[in-house]
Design a protein around this motif. Structure first.
Motif, PDB file in Angstrom:
ATOM      1  N   ASP A  39      -1.318 -10.130  -4.958  1.00 27.79           N
ATOM      2  CA  ASP A  39      -2.134  -9.112  -4.400  1.00 27.79           C
ATOM      3  C   ASP A  39      -1.321  -7.852  -4.151  1.00 27.79           C
ATOM      4  O   ASP A  39      -0.740  -7.897  -3.148  1.00 27.79           O
ATOM      5  CB  ASP A  39      -2.849  -9.585  -3.360  1.00 27.79           C
ATOM      6  N   GLY A  40      -1.490  -6.660  -4.647  1.00 26.24           N
ATOM      7  CA  GLY A  40      -0.882  -5.416  -4.239  1.00 26.24           C
ATOM      8  C   GLY A  40       0.178  -4.716  -5.147  1.00 26.24           C
ATOM      9  O   GLY A  40       0.524  -3.638  -4.806  1.00 26.24           O
ATOM     10  N   TYR A  41       0.068  -5.084  -6.612  1.00 23.25           N
ATOM     11  CA  TYR A  41       0.911  -4.263  -7.459  1.00 23.25           C
ATOM     12  C   TYR A  41      -0.128  -3.064  -7.954  1.00 23.25           C
ATOM     13  O   TYR A  41      -1.370  -3.301  -7.821  1.00 23.25           O
ATOM     14  CB  TYR A  41       1.247  -5.036  -8.560  1.00 23.25           C
ATOM     15  N   GLN A  42       0.362  -2.164  -8.436  1.00 18.80           N
ATOM     16  CA  GLN A  42      -0.312  -0.955  -8.680  1.00 18.80           C
ATOM     17  C   GLN A  42      -0.375  -0.818 -10.012  1.00 18.80           C
ATOM     18  O   GLN A  42      -1.424   0.006 -10.483  1.00 18.80           O
ATOM     19  CB  GLN A  42       0.258   0.394  -7.976  1.00 18.80           C
ATOM     20  N   VAL A  43       0.566  -1.171 -10.815  1.00 22.07           N
ATOM     21  CA  VAL A  43       0.537  -0.676 -12.649  1.00 22.07           C
ATOM     22  C   VAL A  43       0.917  -1.939 -13.174  1.00 22.07           C
ATOM     23  O   VAL A  43       1.852  -2.798 -12.832  1.00 22.07           O
ATOM     24  CB  VAL A  43       1.523   0.419 -12.792  1.00 22.07           C
ATOM     25  N   GLU A  44       0.177  -2.408 -14.499  1.00 16.53           N
ATOM     26  CA  GLU A  44       0.414  -3.346 -15.151  1.00 16.53           C
ATOM     27  C   GLU A  44       1.112  -2.870 -16.522  1.00 16.53           C
ATOM     28  O   GLU A  44       0.599  -1.790 -16.890  1.00 16.53           O
ATOM     29  CB  GLU A  44      -0.810  -4.226 -15.520  1.00 16.53           C
ATOM     30  N   LEU A  45       2.418  -3.567 -16.908  1.00 13.20           N
ATOM     31  CA  LEU A  45       2.693  -3.198 -18.363  1.00 13.20           C
ATOM     32  C   LEU A  45       3.079  -4.601 -18.954  1.00 13.20           C
ATOM     33  O   LEU A  45       3.583  -5.434 -18.603  1.00 13.20           O
ATOM     34  CB  LEU A  45       4.119  -2.516 -17.775  1.00 13.20           C
ATOM     35  N   GLN A  46       2.765  -4.355 -20.267  1.00 13.95           N
ATOM     36  CA  GLN A  46       2.965  -5.463 -21.051  1.00 13.95           C
ATOM     37  C   GLN A  46       3.834  -4.998 -22.280  1.00 13.95           C
ATOM     38  O   GLN A  46       3.632  -3.910 -22.693  1.00 13.95           O
ATOM     39  CB  GLN A  46       1.568  -5.823 -21.652  1.00 13.95           C
ATOM     40  N   ALA A  47       4.816  -5.808 -22.657  1.00 14.40           N
ATOM     41  CA  ALA A  47       6.001  -5.451 -23.358  1.00 14.40           C
ATOM     42  C   ALA A  47       6.369  -6.712 -24.199  1.00 14.40           C
ATOM     43  O   ALA A  47       6.321  -7.917 -23.749  1.00 14.40           O
ATOM     44  CB  ALA A  47       7.393  -5.091 -22.811  1.00 14.40           C
ATOM     45  N   THR A  48       6.307  -6.304 -25.809  1.00 16.00           N
ATOM     46  CA  THR A  48       6.874  -7.439 -26.589  1.00 16.00           C
ATOM     47  C   THR A  48       8.108  -7.158 -27.362  1.00 16.00           C
ATOM     48  O   THR A  48       8.676  -7.820 -27.922  1.00 16.00           O
ATOM     49  CB  THR A  48       5.861  -7.400 -27.812  1.00 16.00           C
ATOM     50  N   ASP A  49       8.773  -5.853 -26.719  1.00 11.75           N
ATOM     51  CA  ASP A  49       9.813  -5.154 -27.194  1.00 11.75           C
ATOM     52  C   ASP A  49      10.560  -4.353 -26.290  1.00 11.75           C
ATOM     53  O   ASP A  49      10.063  -3.729 -25.529  1.00 11.75           O
ATOM     54  CB  ASP A  49       9.538  -4.250 -28.584  1.00 11.75           C
ATOM     55  N   PRO A  50      11.669  -4.261 -26.146  1.00 12.85           N
ATOM     56  CA  PRO A  50      12.487  -3.487 -25.272  1.00 12.85           C
ATOM     57  C   PRO A  50      11.880  -1.908 -24.866  1.00 12.85           C
ATOM     58  O   PRO A  50      12.030  -1.446 -24.004  1.00 12.85           O
ATOM     59  CB  PRO A  50      13.859  -3.604 -25.306  1.00 12.85           C
ATOM     60  N   SER A  51      11.694  -1.522 -26.246  1.00 17.78           N
ATOM     61  CA  SER A  51      11.274  -0.098 -26.343  1.00 17.78           C
ATOM     62  C   SER A  51       9.967   0.121 -25.484  1.00 17.78           C
ATOM     63  O   SER A  51       9.512   1.405 -25.047  1.00 17.78           O
ATOM     64  CB  SER A  51      11.058   0.140 -27.967  1.00 17.78           C
ATOM     65  N   GLU A  52       9.256  -0.917 -25.358  1.00 17.42           N
ATOM     66  CA  GLU A  52       7.998  -0.775 -24.584  1.00 17.42           C
ATOM     67  C   GLU A  52       8.093  -0.705 -23.044  1.00 17.42           C
ATOM     68  O   GLU A  52       6.909  -0.805 -22.178  1.00 17.42           O
ATOM     69  CB  GLU A  52       6.932  -1.868 -24.996  1.00 17.42           C
ATOM     70  N   MET A  53       9.214  -1.275 -22.720  1.00 14.05           N
ATOM     71  CA  MET A  53       9.422  -0.989 -20.987  1.00 14.05           C
ATOM     72  C   MET A  53      10.623  -0.127 -20.693  1.00 14.05           C
ATOM     73  O   MET A  53      11.464  -0.649 -19.731  1.00 14.05           O
ATOM     74  CB  MET A  53       9.345  -2.449 -20.491  1.00 14.05           C
ATOM     75  N   THR A  54      10.974   0.674 -21.526  1.00 14.66           N
ATOM     76  CA  THR A  54      12.058   1.602 -21.101  1.00 14.66           C
ATOM     77  C   THR A  54      11.882   2.238 -19.822  1.00 14.66           C
ATOM     78  O   THR A  54      10.680   2.475 -19.198  1.00 14.66           O
ATOM     79  CB  THR A  54      12.383   2.570 -22.060  1.00 14.66           C
ATOM     80  N   LEU A  55      12.822   2.894 -19.228  1.00 14.66           N
ATOM     81  CA  LEU A  55      12.538   3.825 -18.022  1.00 14.66           C
ATOM     82  C   LEU A  55      11.566   4.980 -18.204  1.00 14.66           C
ATOM     83  O   LEU A  55      10.948   5.233 -17.210  1.00 14.66           O
ATOM     84  CB  LEU A  55      14.046   4.242 -17.604  1.00 14.66           C
ATOM     85  N   ASP A  56      11.833   5.652 -19.356  1.00 13.68           N
ATOM     86  CA  ASP A  56      10.677   6.649 -19.626  1.00 13.68           C
ATOM     87  C   ASP A  56       9.394   6.139 -19.472  1.00 13.68           C
ATOM     88  O   ASP A  56       8.231   6.883 -19.134  1.00 13.68           O
ATOM     89  CB  ASP A  56      11.204   7.180 -20.955  1.00 13.68           C
ATOM     90  N   VAL A  57       9.212   4.826 -20.105  1.00  8.92           N
ATOM     91  CA  VAL A  57       7.557   4.388 -20.045  1.00  8.92           C
ATOM     92  C   VAL A  57       7.202   4.017 -18.825  1.00  8.92           C
ATOM     93  O   VAL A  57       6.091   4.531 -18.528  1.00  8.92           O
ATOM     94  CB  VAL A  57       7.645   3.139 -21.078  1.00  8.92           C
ATOM     95  N   VAL A  58       8.167   3.443 -17.884  1.00 12.04           N
ATOM     96  CA  VAL A  58       7.746   3.357 -16.389  1.00 12.04           C
ATOM     97  C   VAL A  58       7.489   4.538 -15.776  1.00 12.04           C
ATOM     98  O   VAL A  58       6.425   4.667 -14.990  1.00 12.04           O
ATOM     99  CB  VAL A  58       8.844   2.416 -15.874  1.00 12.04           C
ATOM    100  N   LYS A  59       8.415   5.602 -15.923  1.00 17.36           N
ATOM    101  CA  LYS A  59       8.243   6.833 -15.309  1.00 17.36           C
ATOM    102  C   LYS A  59       6.640   7.288 -15.752  1.00 17.36           C
ATOM    103  O   LYS A  59       5.967   7.973 -14.777  1.00 17.36           O
ATOM    104  CB  LYS A  59       9.142   7.765 -15.714  1.00 17.36           C
ATOM    105  N   ALA A  60       6.409   7.239 -16.884  1.00 16.43           N
ATOM    106  CA  ALA A  60       5.258   7.889 -17.481  1.00 16.43           C
ATOM    107  C   ALA A  60       4.109   7.119 -16.901  1.00 16.43           C
ATOM    108  O   ALA A  60       3.095   7.863 -16.677  1.00 16.43           O
ATOM    109  CB  ALA A  60       4.918   8.056 -19.061  1.00 16.43           C
ATOM    110  N   ARG A  61       4.023   5.762 -16.640  1.00  8.03           N
ATOM    111  CA  ARG A  61       2.932   5.109 -16.396  1.00  8.03           C
ATOM    112  C   ARG A  61       2.788   5.137 -14.650  1.00  8.03           C
ATOM    113  O   ARG A  61       1.804   5.360 -14.024  1.00  8.03           O
ATOM    114  CB  ARG A  61       3.241   3.646 -16.502  1.00  8.03           C
ATOM    115  N   ALA A  62       3.934   5.678 -14.113  1.00 10.68           N
ATOM    116  CA  ALA A  62       3.796   5.882 -12.510  1.00 10.68           C
ATOM    117  C   ALA A  62       3.368   7.125 -11.927  1.00 10.68           C
ATOM    118  O   ALA A  62       2.653   6.944 -11.075  1.00 10.68           O
ATOM    119  CB  ALA A  62       5.439   5.770 -12.099  1.00 10.68           C
ATOM    120  N   LEU A  63       3.286   8.074 -12.966  1.00 12.42           N
ATOM    121  CA  LEU A  63       2.646   9.340 -12.683  1.00 12.42           C
ATOM    122  C   LEU A  63       1.116   9.350 -12.760  1.00 12.42           C
ATOM    123  O   LEU A  63       0.536   8.760 -13.248  1.00 12.42           O
ATOM    124  CB  LEU A  63       3.233  10.485 -13.425  1.00 12.42           C
TER     125      LEU A  63
END
Length: 139
Positions: free
Chosen positions: A115-139
């Motif tokens: 209880d308490g996470y803010q963003v969910e990310l699902q990935a099947t390939d490293p390109s789906e969880m790059t730092l750029d993807v995380v930054k974009a989802r955080a904003l």
């Protein structure tokens, strides 16, 4: 208490470590794995506060599923320092079908325990969880 759909329980350590990350920022990230013998989700690895996103992604196995939480610090366009906790579901195409099915069927119950996470990310390939993807989802 096991989940009737998948039979997976969640170890108390998972919940305790997540609470520490959320409340005390004791860790930068936590990876979790399913122990098929004990039929429960267990802590795989914890990352220290000084570790980076690159350190985190280096701990994720290329061909095995994992759940993870990552405490992501960032600066907004208004120059405000913020932090968001990401829940990441890693299910690479190269992992075993049985493993992918176990992780998929256990995910919703496991997320309810954290209880308490803010963003969910699902990935099947490293390109789906790059730092750029995380930054974009955080904003």
């Amino acid at each position: 208490m096991a989940n009737s759909a998948s039979g997976m329980a969640v170890s108390d350590e998972c919940k305790l470590k997540f609470q520490e990350l959320k409340a005390k920022r004791t860790f930068r990230f936590i990876t979790f794995k399913i122990n098929e013998h004990s039929q429960q989700v267990v802590v795989d690895r914890v990352g220290q506060p000084g570790e980076t996103y690159a350190d985190f992604t280096a701990t994720i196995p290329a061909d095995e599923c994992r759940y993870a939480v990552f405490d992501f610090d960032f600066v907004t366009d208004e120059n405000c320092q913020k932090s968001k906790i990401f829940f990441i579901s890693w299910s690479p195409d190269t992992s075993r079908v049985r493993s992918k099915m176990l992780y998929a069927s256990s995910k919703d119950r496991f997320k309810r325990e954290l209880d308490g996470y803010q963003v969910e990310l699902q990935a099947t390939d490293p390109s789906e969880m790059t730092l750029d993807v995380v930054k974009a989802r955080a904003l």
